[in-house]
Design an enzyme around this catalytic site. Sequence first.
Site, PDB file in Angstrom:
ATOM      1  N   GLU A  46       0.767  -1.368   0.027  1.00  0.00           N
ATOM      2  CA  GLU A  46      -0.001   0.078   0.002  1.00  0.00           C
ATOM      3  C   GLU A  46       0.599   1.167   0.048  1.00  0.00           C
ATOM      4  O   GLU A  46       0.724   2.291  -0.528  1.00  0.00           O
ATOM      5  CB  GLU A  46      -1.074  -0.075   1.125  1.00  0.00           C
ATOM      6  CG  GLU A  46      -1.965  -1.379   1.273  1.00  0.00           C
ATOM      7  CD  GLU A  46      -1.459  -2.180   1.997  1.00  0.00           C
ATOM      8  OE1 GLU A  46      -2.107  -2.742   2.961  1.00  0.00           O
ATOM      9  OE2 GLU A  46      -0.219  -2.581   2.155  1.00  0.00           O
ATOM     10  N   ARG A 179      11.946 -22.323  -8.064  1.00  0.00           N
ATOM     11  CA  ARG A 179      13.060 -22.171  -6.993  1.00  0.00           C
ATOM     12  C   ARG A 179      13.024 -20.771  -6.746  1.00  0.00           C
ATOM     13  O   ARG A 179      13.002 -20.400  -5.566  1.00  0.00           O
ATOM     14  CB  ARG A 179      14.269 -22.426  -7.874  1.00  0.00           C
ATOM     15  CG  ARG A 179      14.617 -24.148  -8.050  1.00  0.00           C
ATOM     16  CD  ARG A 179      16.010 -24.373  -8.381  1.00  0.00           C
ATOM     17  NE  ARG A 179      15.999 -25.795  -8.545  1.00  0.00           N
ATOM     18  CZ  ARG A 179      17.358 -26.303  -8.913  1.00  0.00           C
ATOM     19  NH1 ARG A 179      18.130 -25.617  -9.407  1.00  0.00           N
ATOM     20  NH2 ARG A 179      17.366 -27.601  -9.062  1.00  0.00           N
ATOM     21  N   THR A 191      20.906 -37.508  -2.270  1.00  0.00           N
ATOM     22  CA  THR A 191      20.785 -36.803  -3.365  1.00  0.00           C
ATOM     23  C   THR A 191      22.254 -35.751  -3.231  1.00  0.00           C
ATOM     24  O   THR A 191      22.576 -35.352  -4.381  1.00  0.00           O
ATOM     25  CB  THR A 191      19.427 -36.062  -3.455  1.00  0.00           C
ATOM     26  OG1 THR A 191      18.531 -36.859  -3.775  1.00  0.00           O
ATOM     27  CG2 THR A 191      19.558 -34.852  -4.926  1.00  0.00           C
ATOM     28  N   ASP A 195      24.500 -36.353  -6.447  1.00  0.00           N
ATOM     29  CA  ASP A 195      24.274 -35.395  -7.683  1.00  0.00           C
ATOM     30  C   ASP A 195      25.262 -34.055  -7.387  1.00  0.00           C
ATOM     31  O   ASP A 195      25.450 -33.528  -8.494  1.00  0.00           O
ATOM     32  CB  ASP A 195      22.753 -35.064  -8.000  1.00  0.00           C
ATOM     33  CG  ASP A 195      22.159 -36.386  -8.387  1.00  0.00           C
ATOM     34  OD1 ASP A 195      22.733 -37.409  -8.663  1.00  0.00           O
ATOM     35  OD2 ASP A 195      20.823 -36.148  -7.983  1.00  0.00           O
ATOM     36  N   LEU A 199      21.293 -26.245  -6.940  1.00  0.00           N
ATOM     37  CA  LEU A 199      19.965 -25.678  -6.449  1.00  0.00           C
ATOM     38  C   LEU A 199      20.059 -24.229  -6.383  1.00  0.00           C
ATOM     39  O   LEU A 199      19.294 -24.010  -5.700  1.00  0.00           O
ATOM     40  CB  LEU A 199      19.981 -26.263  -4.974  1.00  0.00           C
ATOM     41  CG  LEU A 199      20.092 -27.865  -4.751  1.00  0.00           C
ATOM     42  CD1 LEU A 199      19.605 -27.935  -3.132  1.00  0.00           C
ATOM     43  CD2 LEU A 199      19.165 -28.649  -5.671  1.00  0.00           C
TER      44      LEU A 199
END
Length: 316
Positions: A46, A179, A191, A195, A199
């Site tokens: 606002e 993301r 993971t 990997d 991210l």
Amino acid sequence: MAAALALAERGRGRTAPNPNVGCVVVRDGRVVGRGWTQPGGRPHAEAMALAMAGDAAKGATVYVTLEPCAHASPRGPACSDLLVAAGVAQVVIALGDPDPRTDGQGIARLRAAGIAVTEGMMAEEARRSMAGFLTRRASGRPHVTLKLATSLDGCIARADGESKWITGDAARAHAHLERARHEAILVGRGTAEADAPRLDVRLGGLEQHSPRRLLMTRHRGDHEHWEWVDSPAAIAGLDRIDHVLVEGGAGAASAFLADDLVDRLLLYRAPILIGGGRPALGDIGLAHLAEAHGRWRLHDARMLGIDRLEIYERTR
């Protein structure tokens, strides 16, 4: 109000612990001011919209996605007071503010000043837009989205672990946009070790919106550049995080589902069959098949290139 909701999305994932609010000021059928909550939670939507409108706000109609706040702060005045001072004629509100410092008091202050107030316009859309803030208020934890990218037969990788890439460019770009709309992204230890995922957000212009990286593990090991949680429930203690995106792997996904902490499911399905691959989920704690029914409601479905995206919301 739809325009105000669209503006609110610009702040999603960057305003916690404040809600991501959008605001539009209209006078004589013309938009004279617009704003959205800024990163870190201030200025409020606002205040931004009224500053843009200037003197044109007098006698205008204001559309705002959340009840204007009624409490002053060292970081800024109460938005309900700003609206009264600006001399607006009407305020249209999508949703009341559950914060006890406002919770109806903002609306009461506006009406006491002779400003017409309309409530409930596009309320469901506003709840979805501010799901992180509302979930934190109602449940004391962030809103959780689980992302799964699978083959048609429900696999997230070949049996040997190969998983790059199951989905195509368009689906992966959409996942990067998701993301950017979350304060934090979480993976399990398996993971992280298999990997070494970055991210981050790899979309032009949004790189600075990469979320905080969370690792769910009871053994911290060598992952010194991560933040740790030891269980799904531990996300409740994370500071200034209202949206968590769970990206993998099957162990982390299953743990969040077993604890019933997934509020939204992004299911990306590629038109491929793997056969004998690694399944997307393990045991999620269902004692009977009947327990699986009625939990998920399809909200959206679309094609992303050759892949299909389905978005489900938890029915509570």
